[in-house]
Write a protein that holds these residues in place. Structure first.
Motif, PDB file in Angstrom:
ATOM      1  N   SER A  50      -0.820   5.180   7.067  1.00  0.00           N
ATOM      2  CA  SER A  50      -0.799   4.980   5.617  1.00  0.00           C
ATOM      3  C   SER A  50       0.469   4.264   5.172  1.00  0.00           C
ATOM      4  O   SER A  50       0.420   3.378   4.312  1.00  0.00           O
ATOM      5  CB  SER A  50      -0.906   6.321   4.896  1.00  0.00           C
ATOM      6  OG  SER A  50      -2.100   6.960   5.217  1.00  0.00           O
ATOM      7  N   LEU A  51       1.593   4.627   5.758  1.00  0.00           N
ATOM      8  CA  LEU A  51       2.852   3.975   5.402  1.00  0.00           C
ATOM      9  C   LEU A  51       2.854   2.504   5.817  1.00  0.00           C
ATOM     10  O   LEU A  51       3.295   1.634   5.062  1.00  0.00           O
ATOM     11  CB  LEU A  51       4.029   4.705   6.048  1.00  0.00           C
ATOM     12  CG  LEU A  51       4.346   6.076   5.478  1.00  0.00           C
ATOM     13  CD1 LEU A  51       5.399   6.768   6.340  1.00  0.00           C
ATOM     14  CD2 LEU A  51       4.814   5.977   4.052  1.00  0.00           C
ATOM     15  N   SER A  54       0.603   0.583   3.507  1.00  0.00           N
ATOM     16  CA  SER A  54       1.230   0.470   2.195  1.00  0.00           C
ATOM     17  C   SER A  54       2.275  -0.634   2.176  1.00  0.00           C
ATOM     18  O   SER A  54       2.336  -1.429   1.228  1.00  0.00           O
ATOM     19  CB  SER A  54       1.860   1.807   1.811  1.00  0.00           C
ATOM     20  OG  SER A  54       2.552   1.693   0.599  1.00  0.00           O
ATOM     21  N   SER A  58       1.880  -4.045   0.063  1.00  0.00           N
ATOM     22  CA  SER A  58       2.935  -4.335  -0.911  1.00  0.00           C
ATOM     23  C   SER A  58       3.518  -5.724  -0.688  1.00  0.00           C
ATOM     24  O   SER A  58       3.760  -6.469  -1.645  1.00  0.00           O
ATOM     25  CB  SER A  58       4.046  -3.296  -0.825  1.00  0.00           C
ATOM     26  OG  SER A  58       3.575  -2.038  -1.201  1.00  0.00           O
TER      27      SER A  58
END
Length: 66
Positions: A50-51, A54, A58
């Motif tokens: 997930s990181l 993300s 971004s």
């Protein structure tokens, strides 16, 4: 609001269709993802995946948002 929901639905559909190909790259089982198995129940929480997603999203949005 309707346009946002349609766009969100299309993004989720695309992510669902591409997930088997992304999983072959190893993105679904990175070190740091939490997985517990007890009996016939498995709990999987992909925190590192997930990181990574993300950060990548971004960066893409930041680059195309200019």
């Amino acid at each position: 609001m309707a346009r946002f929901l349609i766009t969100l639905g299309l993004i989720l559909l695309l992510a669902g269709l591409l997930w088997p190909y992304v999983a072959k790259l190893g993105l679904g089982r990175l070190p740091g993802d939490i997985s517990f198995t007890r009996g016939h129940t498995t709990f999987y929480f992909p925190i590192v995946t997930s990181l990574v997603l993300s950060v990548l999203l971004s960066l893409v949005l930041w680059l195309f948002g200019r």
